[in-house]
Design a protein around this motif. Structure first.
Motif, PDB file in Angstrom:
ATOM      1  N   VAL A 161       0.841  -1.236  -0.098  1.00 42.63           N
ATOM      2  CA  VAL A 161       0.044  -0.035  -0.060  1.00 42.63           C
ATOM      3  C   VAL A 161       0.784   1.288   0.009  1.00 42.63           C
ATOM      4  CG1 VAL A 161      -1.563   1.291   1.485  1.00 42.63           C
ATOM      5  CG2 VAL A 161      -1.884  -1.349   1.116  1.00 42.63           C
ATOM      6  N   SER A 162       0.328   2.210  -0.743  1.00 45.63           N
ATOM      7  CA  SER A 162       1.365   3.470  -0.985  1.00 45.63           C
ATOM      8  C   SER A 162       0.537   4.705  -1.266  1.00 45.63           C
ATOM      9  CB  SER A 162       2.583   3.338  -2.244  1.00 45.63           C
ATOM     10  OG  SER A 162       3.412   2.391  -2.098  1.00 45.63           O
ATOM     11  N   PHE A 163       0.557   5.702  -0.575  1.00 47.53           N
ATOM     12  CA  PHE A 163      -0.256   6.908  -0.626  1.00 47.53           C
ATOM     13  C   PHE A 163       0.334   7.927   0.319  1.00 47.53           C
ATOM     14  CE2 PHE A 163      -2.696   4.439   2.659  1.00 47.53           C
ATOM     15  CZ  PHE A 163      -2.988   5.705   3.474  1.00 47.53           C
ATOM     16  N   THR A 164       0.037   9.188   0.306  1.00 51.48           N
ATOM     17  CA  THR A 164       0.376  10.283   0.874  1.00 51.48           C
ATOM     18  C   THR A 164      -1.103  11.164   1.340  1.00 51.48           C
ATOM     19  OG1 THR A 164       0.795  11.678  -0.920  1.00 51.48           O
ATOM     20  CG2 THR A 164       2.626  10.610  -0.115  1.00 51.48           C
ATOM     21  N   VAL A 165      -0.587  11.651   2.465  1.00 51.65           N
ATOM     22  CA  VAL A 165      -1.937  12.727   2.914  1.00 51.65           C
ATOM     23  C   VAL A 165      -1.073  13.937   3.250  1.00 51.65           C
ATOM     24  CG1 VAL A 165      -3.389  13.005   4.571  1.00 51.65           C
ATOM     25  CG2 VAL A 165      -2.988  10.906   3.929  1.00 51.65           C
ATOM     26  N   GLU A 166      -1.720  15.078   2.724  1.00 50.45           N
ATOM     27  CA  GLU A 166      -1.172  16.401   2.813  1.00 50.45           C
ATOM     28  C   GLU A 166      -1.544  16.995   4.375  1.00 50.45           C
ATOM     29  OE1 GLU A 166       1.109  17.207   0.519  1.00 50.45           O
ATOM     30  OE2 GLU A 166       0.611  15.380  -0.614  1.00 50.45           O
ATOM     31  N   ALA A 167      -0.874  17.978   4.415  1.00 50.93           N
ATOM     32  CA  ALA A 167      -1.672  18.600   5.725  1.00 50.93           C
ATOM     33  C   ALA A 167      -3.000  19.325   5.277  1.00 50.93           C
ATOM     34  CB  ALA A 167      -0.576  19.886   6.138  1.00 50.93           C
ATOM     35  N   GLY A 168      -3.856  19.112   6.246  1.00 45.68           N
ATOM     36  CA  GLY A 168      -5.206  19.810   6.218  1.00 45.68           C
ATOM     37  C   GLY A 168      -6.014  19.174   5.160  1.00 45.68           C
ATOM     38  N   GLU A 169      -5.780  17.749   4.647  1.00 41.89           N
ATOM     39  CA  GLU A 169      -6.625  17.136   3.876  1.00 41.89           C
ATOM     40  C   GLU A 169      -7.569  16.215   4.888  1.00 41.89           C
ATOM     41  OE1 GLU A 169      -6.120  14.258   0.239  1.00 41.89           O
ATOM     42  OE2 GLU A 169      -3.786  14.470   1.099  1.00 41.89           O
ATOM     43  N   TYR A 170      -8.744  15.848   4.234  1.00 41.12           N
ATOM     44  CA  TYR A 170      -9.822  15.093   4.902  1.00 41.12           C
ATOM     45  C   TYR A 170      -9.940  13.915   4.142  1.00 41.12           C
ATOM     46  CZ  TYR A 170     -14.394  14.180   7.413  1.00 41.12           C
ATOM     47  OH  TYR A 170     -15.572  13.699   8.003  1.00 41.12           O
ATOM     48  N   LEU A 171      -9.400  12.715   4.490  1.00 39.57           N
ATOM     49  CA  LEU A 171      -9.234  11.288   3.738  1.00 39.57           C
ATOM     50  C   LEU A 171     -10.259  10.335   4.309  1.00 39.57           C
ATOM     51  CD1 LEU A 171      -7.734   9.670   1.670  1.00 39.57           C
ATOM     52  CD2 LEU A 171      -6.391   8.777   3.527  1.00 39.57           C
ATOM     53  N   ALA A 172     -11.104   9.653   3.622  1.00 42.70           N
ATOM     54  CA  ALA A 172     -11.841   8.554   3.957  1.00 42.70           C
ATOM     55  C   ALA A 172     -11.225   7.329   3.519  1.00 42.70           C
ATOM     56  CB  ALA A 172     -13.365   8.709   3.584  1.00 42.70           C
ATOM     57  N   ILE A 173     -11.220   6.230   4.279  1.00 40.69           N
ATOM     58  CA  ILE A 173     -10.908   5.027   3.900  1.00 40.69           C
ATOM     59  C   ILE A 173     -11.767   4.147   4.021  1.00 40.69           C
ATOM     60  CG2 ILE A 173      -9.081   3.049   4.522  1.00 40.69           C
ATOM     61  CD1 ILE A 173      -7.225   5.098   5.591  1.00 40.69           C
ATOM     62  N   MET A 174     -12.174   3.387   2.921  1.00 41.00           N
ATOM     63  CA  MET A 174     -13.656   2.385   2.875  1.00 41.00           C
ATOM     64  C   MET A 174     -13.095   1.177   2.280  1.00 41.00           C
ATOM     65  SD  MET A 174     -16.649   4.620   0.967  1.00 41.00           S
ATOM     66  CE  MET A 174     -17.750   3.115   1.705  1.00 41.00           C
ATOM     67  N   GLY A 175     -14.051   0.256   2.924  1.00 38.58           N
ATOM     68  CA  GLY A 175     -13.805  -1.120   2.319  1.00 38.58           C
ATOM     69  C   GLY A 175     -14.436  -2.138   3.209  1.00 38.58           C
ATOM     70  N   PRO A 176     -14.824  -3.005   2.585  1.00 36.14           N
ATOM     71  CA  PRO A 176     -15.757  -4.306   3.201  1.00 36.14           C
ATOM     72  C   PRO A 176     -14.836  -4.816   4.530  1.00 36.14           C
ATOM     73  CG  PRO A 176     -14.858  -5.130   1.263  1.00 36.14           C
ATOM     74  CD  PRO A 176     -14.219  -3.668   1.431  1.00 36.14           C
ATOM     75  N   SER A 177     -15.742  -5.781   5.206  1.00 36.83           N
ATOM     76  CA  SER A 177     -15.143  -6.236   6.252  1.00 36.83           C
ATOM     77  C   SER A 177     -14.090  -7.235   5.959  1.00 36.83           C
ATOM     78  CB  SER A 177     -16.446  -7.283   6.905  1.00 36.83           C
ATOM     79  OG  SER A 177     -15.575  -7.935   8.283  1.00 36.83           O
ATOM     80  N   GLY A 178     -12.801  -7.257   6.469  1.00 34.15           N
ATOM     81  CA  GLY A 178     -11.762  -8.063   6.138  1.00 34.15           C
ATOM     82  C   GLY A 178     -11.006  -7.508   5.115  1.00 34.15           C
ATOM     83  N   SER A 179     -11.220  -6.122   4.677  1.00 37.90           N
ATOM     84  CA  SER A 179     -10.566  -5.673   3.443  1.00 37.90           C
ATOM     85  C   SER A 179      -8.950  -5.358   4.020  1.00 37.90           C
ATOM     86  CB  SER A 179     -11.212  -4.488   3.137  1.00 37.90           C
ATOM     87  OG  SER A 179     -11.373  -3.432   4.019  1.00 37.90           O
ATOM     88  N   GLY A 180      -8.931  -5.007   5.143  1.00 38.34           N
ATOM     89  CA  GLY A 180      -7.601  -4.606   5.535  1.00 38.34           C
ATOM     90  C   GLY A 180      -7.828  -3.270   6.145  1.00 38.34           C
ATOM     91  N   LYS A 181      -8.626  -2.674   6.254  1.00 37.32           N
ATOM     92  CA  LYS A 181      -8.820  -0.991   6.479  1.00 37.32           C
ATOM     93  C   LYS A 181      -8.388  -1.082   8.117  1.00 37.32           C
ATOM     94  CE  LYS A 181     -13.869  -0.701   7.258  1.00 37.32           C
ATOM     95  NZ  LYS A 181     -14.236  -2.329   7.026  1.00 37.32           N
ATOM     96  N   SER A 182      -8.905  -1.825   8.818  1.00 32.29           N
ATOM     97  CA  SER A 182      -8.583  -1.608  10.247  1.00 32.29           C
ATOM     98  C   SER A 182      -6.987  -1.885  10.583  1.00 32.29           C
ATOM     99  CB  SER A 182      -9.164  -2.709  11.166  1.00 32.29           C
ATOM    100  OG  SER A 182     -10.954  -2.502  11.160  1.00 32.29           O
TER     101      SER A 182
END
Length: 236
Positions: A32-53
């Motif tokens: 998994v690769s991504f960045t988050v900038e200062a002041g961003e509002y990011l949602a992370i979505m995925g079904p159960s067991g997807s790895g989001k937790s």
């Protein structure tokens, strides 16, 4: 997507997480690769067991990757000790959980002040900052109420105030509306909108599309891999 470290809060580079149970290995995250900038509002979505937790735990320095690099505000936190990770969690990250995690015997302001106890902040300053955080979330008239005397939405706002009291670089919200009715959900989401409008960086874990739509960017995860990045919601 690129940015200078001055505006970048976090960067994940090919982060993977594998759990081993006996001879069985389960890949919870896969490069998994991504960045988050200062002041961003990011949602992370995925079904159960997807790895989001699992991803949330790594972002919050509650777990470490099996491979890859996680950098928070320019610091590689991948190889830090548990004590060092705990210090980073307390100073740089504010957590909001589905279950509120408030201590029932303590007043609202004492619950909010708890993170400041761990950093050695003087008692008078702890109360002052806790009250200011409660006023920020609209609960200045509830500072002496215990959790049992507050509604679910008010308890979650206390939890948000607790997350804000250390002035963290990143606010992590894990299903923050999961235990709330529709009216309280809207109140909490409106508060998160206001915090982001004022410059707070937020990463929100959710399985609900209407909650994710409030974010300015949505990251979808399935089977431990990123599927796409969608710019949407009120900030689009």
């Amino acid at each position: 997507m690129s940015a200078s470290w001055g505006s970048q809060i976090l960067r994940l580079t090919e982060v993977s997480k594998t759990y081993a149970t006996g001879s069985l290995e389960v890949a919870a995250l896969r490069e998994v690769s991504f960045t988050v900038e200062a002041g961003e509002y990011l949602a992370i979505m995925g079904p159960s067991g997807s790895g989001k937790s699992t991803l949330m735990h790594i972002l919050g320095c509650l777990d470490v990757p099996t491979s890859g690099v996680y950098e928070l505000a320019g610091q590689d936190v991948t190889g830090l000790s548990e004590a060092e990770l705990a210090e980073i969690r307390n100073a740089r990250i504010g957590f909001v959980f589905q279950q509120f995690n408030l201590l029932p015997t303590l007043s609202a302001w004492r619950n909010v002040a708890l993170p400041l106890c761990y950093s050695g902040t003087p008692a008078a300053e702890r109360r002052e900052r806790a009250v200011a955080a409660l006023e920020r979330v609209g609960l200045g008239d509830r500072i002496d109420h215990r959790p049992g005397e507050l509604s679910g939405g008010q308890q979650q706002r206390v939890a948000i105030a607790r997350a804000l009291v250390t002035d963290p670089s990143l606010l992590l919200a894990d299903e923050p509306t999961g235990n709330l009715d529709s009216a309280s959900t809207e109140d909490v989401l409106r508060l998160l909108d206001e915090l982001n409008d004022s410059g707070r960086t937020i990463a929100l874990i959710t399985h609900e599309a209407d909650v994710a739509a409030r974010a300015r960017r949505t990251l979808r995860i399935r089977d431990g891999r990123l599927e796409d990045l969608v710019t949407s919601g009120v900030g689009a």
